[in-house]
Write a protein that holds these residues in place. Structure first.
Motif, PDB file in Angstrom:
ATOM      1  N   THR A 135       8.412  -2.168 -45.672  1.00  0.00           N
ATOM      2  CA  THR A 135       9.645  -2.406 -44.914  1.00  0.00           C
ATOM      3  C   THR A 135       9.960  -1.215 -44.014  1.00  0.00           C
ATOM      4  OG1 THR A 135      11.945  -3.174 -45.100  1.00  0.00           O
ATOM      5  CG2 THR A 135      11.273  -1.409 -46.584  1.00  0.00           C
ATOM      6  N   LEU A 136      10.945  -1.419 -43.134  1.00  0.00           N
ATOM      7  CA  LEU A 136      11.472  -0.351 -42.287  1.00  0.00           C
ATOM      8  C   LEU A 136      12.859   0.022 -42.779  1.00  0.00           C
ATOM      9  CD1 LEU A 136      10.803  -1.932 -38.751  1.00  0.00           C
ATOM     10  CD2 LEU A 136       9.303  -0.378 -40.000  1.00  0.00           C
ATOM     11  N   ILE A 137      13.253   1.258 -42.516  1.00  0.00           N
ATOM     12  CA  ILE A 137      14.638   1.665 -42.775  1.00  0.00           C
ATOM     13  C   ILE A 137      15.060   2.579 -41.625  1.00  0.00           C
ATOM     14  CG2 ILE A 137      13.894   3.591 -44.255  1.00  0.00           C
ATOM     15  CD1 ILE A 137      16.445   3.231 -45.880  1.00  0.00           C
ATOM     16  N   GLN A 138      16.284   2.406 -41.150  1.00  0.00           N
ATOM     17  CA  GLN A 138      16.771   3.251 -40.057  1.00  0.00           C
ATOM     18  C   GLN A 138      17.917   4.105 -40.586  1.00  0.00           C
ATOM     19  OE1 GLN A 138      18.710   1.388 -36.557  1.00  0.00           O
ATOM     20  NE2 GLN A 138      17.367   2.636 -35.304  1.00  0.00           N
ATOM     21  N   THR A 139      17.715   5.417 -40.636  1.00  0.00           N
ATOM     22  CA  THR A 139      18.777   6.298 -41.149  1.00  0.00           C
ATOM     23  C   THR A 139      19.607   6.878 -40.008  1.00  0.00           C
ATOM     24  OG1 THR A 139      17.785   8.528 -41.152  1.00  0.00           O
ATOM     25  CG2 THR A 139      17.064   6.999 -42.880  1.00  0.00           C
ATOM     26  N   SER A 140      19.022   6.894 -38.799  1.00  0.00           N
ATOM     27  CA  SER A 140      19.762   7.385 -37.632  1.00  0.00           C
ATOM     28  C   SER A 140      19.229   6.670 -36.400  1.00  0.00           C
ATOM     29  CB  SER A 140      19.591   8.900 -37.471  1.00  0.00           C
ATOM     30  OG  SER A 140      18.263   9.222 -37.105  1.00  0.00           O
ATOM     31  N   ARG A 141      19.986   6.759 -35.330  1.00  0.00           N
ATOM     32  CA  ARG A 141      19.566   6.109 -34.085  1.00  0.00           C
ATOM     33  C   ARG A 141      19.817   7.092 -32.949  1.00  0.00           C
ATOM     34  NH1 ARG A 141      22.177   0.299 -32.927  1.00  0.00           N
ATOM     35  NH2 ARG A 141      20.951  -0.243 -34.755  1.00  0.00           N
ATOM     36  N   GLY A 142      18.795   7.304 -32.100  1.00  0.00           N
ATOM     37  CA  GLY A 142      18.963   8.194 -30.960  1.00  0.00           C
ATOM     38  C   GLY A 142      18.487   9.607 -31.255  1.00  0.00           C
ATOM     39  N   CYS A 143      18.496  10.429 -30.217  1.00  0.00           N
ATOM     40  CA  CYS A 143      18.072  11.830 -30.308  1.00  0.00           C
ATOM     41  C   CYS A 143      18.659  12.509 -29.077  1.00  0.00           C
ATOM     42  CB  CYS A 143      16.539  11.906 -30.296  1.00  0.00           C
ATOM     43  SG  CYS A 143      15.884  13.568 -30.027  1.00  0.00           S
ATOM     44  N   LEU A 144      19.317  13.655 -29.268  1.00  0.00           N
ATOM     45  CA  LEU A 144      20.005  14.288 -28.132  1.00  0.00           C
ATOM     46  C   LEU A 144      19.160  15.344 -27.438  1.00  0.00           C
ATOM     47  CD1 LEU A 144      23.652  14.525 -29.519  1.00  0.00           C
ATOM     48  CD2 LEU A 144      22.589  12.748 -28.122  1.00  0.00           C
ATOM     49  N   ASN A 145      17.875  15.408 -27.763  1.00  0.00           N
ATOM     50  CA  ASN A 145      17.011  16.316 -27.009  1.00  0.00           C
ATOM     51  C   ASN A 145      16.852  15.753 -25.585  1.00  0.00           C
ATOM     52  OD1 ASN A 145      15.544  18.604 -26.686  1.00  0.00           O
ATOM     53  ND2 ASN A 145      13.671  17.816 -27.610  1.00  0.00           N
ATOM     54  N   THR A 146      16.321  16.547 -24.669  1.00  0.00           N
ATOM     55  CA  THR A 146      16.359  16.145 -23.251  1.00  0.00           C
ATOM     56  C   THR A 146      14.974  15.984 -22.627  1.00  0.00           C
ATOM     57  OG1 THR A 146      16.600  18.480 -22.724  1.00  0.00           O
ATOM     58  CG2 THR A 146      18.617  17.169 -22.789  1.00  0.00           C
ATOM     59  N   CYS A 147      13.993  15.531 -23.400  1.00  0.00           N
ATOM     60  CA  CYS A 147      12.639  15.361 -22.849  1.00  0.00           C
ATOM     61  C   CYS A 147      12.686  14.363 -21.687  1.00  0.00           C
ATOM     62  CB  CYS A 147      11.693  14.846 -23.923  1.00  0.00           C
ATOM     63  SG  CYS A 147      11.711  15.864 -25.399  1.00  0.00           S
ATOM     64  N   SER A 148      12.223  14.805 -20.518  1.00  0.00           N
ATOM     65  CA  SER A 148      12.369  13.967 -19.318  1.00  0.00           C
ATOM     66  C   SER A 148      11.501  12.713 -19.382  1.00  0.00           C
ATOM     67  CB  SER A 148      12.014  14.784 -18.074  1.00  0.00           C
ATOM     68  OG  SER A 148      10.698  15.265 -18.213  1.00  0.00           O
ATOM     69  N   PHE A 149      10.441  12.734 -20.209  1.00  0.00           N
ATOM     70  CA  PHE A 149       9.513  11.600 -20.256  1.00  0.00           C
ATOM     71  C   PHE A 149       9.901  10.567 -21.301  1.00  0.00           C
ATOM     72  CE2 PHE A 149       8.112  15.114 -22.897  1.00  0.00           C
ATOM     73  CZ  PHE A 149       8.044  14.512 -24.137  1.00  0.00           C
ATOM     74  N   TRP A 183       8.709   2.739 -43.827  1.00  0.00           N
ATOM     75  CA  TRP A 183       8.652   3.469 -42.565  1.00  0.00           C
ATOM     76  C   TRP A 183      10.078   3.789 -42.128  1.00  0.00           C
ATOM     77  CZ3 TRP A 183       4.514   5.248 -39.644  1.00  0.00           C
ATOM     78  CH2 TRP A 183       4.863   5.817 -38.413  1.00  0.00           C
ATOM     79  N   ILE A 184      10.408   5.080 -42.071  1.00  0.00           N
ATOM     80  CA  ILE A 184      11.714   5.481 -41.524  1.00  0.00           C
ATOM     81  C   ILE A 184      11.579   5.401 -40.006  1.00  0.00           C
ATOM     82  CG2 ILE A 184      13.394   7.346 -41.316  1.00  0.00           C
ATOM     83  CD1 ILE A 184      12.536   8.354 -44.057  1.00  0.00           C
ATOM     84  N   CYS A 185      12.239   4.411 -39.401  1.00  0.00           N
ATOM     85  CA  CYS A 185      11.969   4.121 -37.983  1.00  0.00           C
ATOM     86  C   CYS A 185      12.956   4.824 -37.048  1.00  0.00           C
ATOM     87  CB  CYS A 185      11.959   2.613 -37.751  1.00  0.00           C
ATOM     88  SG  CYS A 185      13.520   1.818 -38.162  1.00  0.00           S
ATOM     89  N   ASP A 186      13.548   5.924 -37.503  1.00  0.00           N
ATOM     90  CA  ASP A 186      14.450   6.698 -36.633  1.00  0.00           C
ATOM     91  C   ASP A 186      13.695   7.187 -35.397  1.00  0.00           C
ATOM     92  OD1 ASP A 186      15.642   6.462 -39.107  1.00  0.00           O
ATOM     93  OD2 ASP A 186      16.474   8.470 -39.115  1.00  0.00           O
ATOM     94  N   ASP A 187      14.411   7.353 -34.292  1.00  0.00           N
ATOM     95  CA  ASP A 187      13.775   7.913 -33.096  1.00  0.00           C
ATOM     96  C   ASP A 187      13.229   9.311 -33.399  1.00  0.00           C
ATOM     97  OD1 ASP A 187      14.418   5.770 -31.223  1.00  0.00           O
ATOM     98  OD2 ASP A 187      16.482   6.357 -31.601  1.00  0.00           O
TER      99      ASP A 187
END
Ligand code: SF4
Length: 243
Positions: A135-149, A183-187
């Motif tokens: 199964t998948l589990i999502q503990t967080s969503r998003g990431c505030l780093n600024t990778c341009s790609f 699978w922890i599917c967090d970004d």
């Protein structure tokens, strides 16, 4: 799910929701499959209501042919309203409630009991099941780093987290249901490294994940303490992004 089962399920449903995801792996194939699935359902049941949603539609907003409603925004706060209004033929796209989520913990745990055995063991319409229960589990969503790609910035510009208590409670449910591959599917699971360590510490100390094989994605902004905790919590795969 077998094709016959899929057809039967379609005919006994009021609404079908199809995800159009945007992850790079087989991205084009996934999108084409989703579009042809919608066409196939439409041809079998012309009156059924179809909703299309997913990150690709947030990234590149567009109408999907055959779908009654294409959701190009975060769906959780409005999906009930969309389903109800489609069933009762009262859908008004102008008054649609599109507010984004604010409290991630208000979401219930996913209804994993609705996922077929075949899918939970890695099977599909064309592949036999060959995995331990997964199964998948999502503990967080998003990431505030600024990778341009980073394409993820195109569909998620905020960082939402479940509380550590919420995550541990959901992992306990996974243990009770005998999931092995998780699978922890967090970004980016380690964007908040201290939070990630708290989760792994509790998983290991309380032996919640002792029978699991956990996979996760992470940037390389980690340390040896994190690696030790990951090992203790039975993390077997870490996919690194070298940003
Ligand atoms: S660290 Fe990873 S998830 Fe975060 S912005 Fe960079 S590429 Fe995207």
């Amino acid at each position: 799910m077998k094709i016959q089962e899929l057809t039967e399920n379609v005919h006994s449903s009021d609404v079908v929701i199809v995800e159009i995801d945007s992850f790079p792996l087989k991205r084009t194939t996934n999108i084409l499959h989703a579009e042809s699935l919608i066409q196939s359902i439409r041809s079998q049941a012309s009156s059924i209501k179809i909703i299309a949603f997913g990150y690709d539609l947030v990234l590149l907003p567009r109408e999907i042919a055959g779908a009654d409603f294409t959701c190009s925004f975060e769906p959780e706060n409005s999906i009930d309203q969309v389903v109800d209004s489609l069933i009762t033929d009262t859908l008004d796209k102008n008054t649609m409630f599109k507010e984004p989520l604010t409290d991630f913990d208000l979401l219930p745990f996913p209804a994993r009991n609705l996922v077929s055995d075949l899918a939970e063991h890695g099977g599909s319409l064309i592949h036999k099941a060959n995995l331990a229960k997964s199964t998948l589990i999502q503990t967080s969503r998003g990431c505030l780093n600024t990778c341009s790609f980073c394409q993820r910035k195109g569909w998620q510009d905020r960082y939402l987290t479940h509380s550590v208590e919420y995550v541990i409670q959901e992992f306990k449910e996974l243990k009770k249901s005998n999931y092995i591959n998780v699978w922890i599917c967090d970004d980016n699971f380690t964007f908040n490294l201290s939070r990630a360590k708290q989760i792994l510490t509790q998983l290991a100390q309380n032996k919640i994940s002792e029978r699991m094989k956990i996979s996760l994605s992470s940037w390389t902004n980690i340390d040896f303490e994190f690696l030790d905790l990951a090992k203790a919590a039975n993390v077997s795969i870490i996919s690194y992004g070298i940003e």
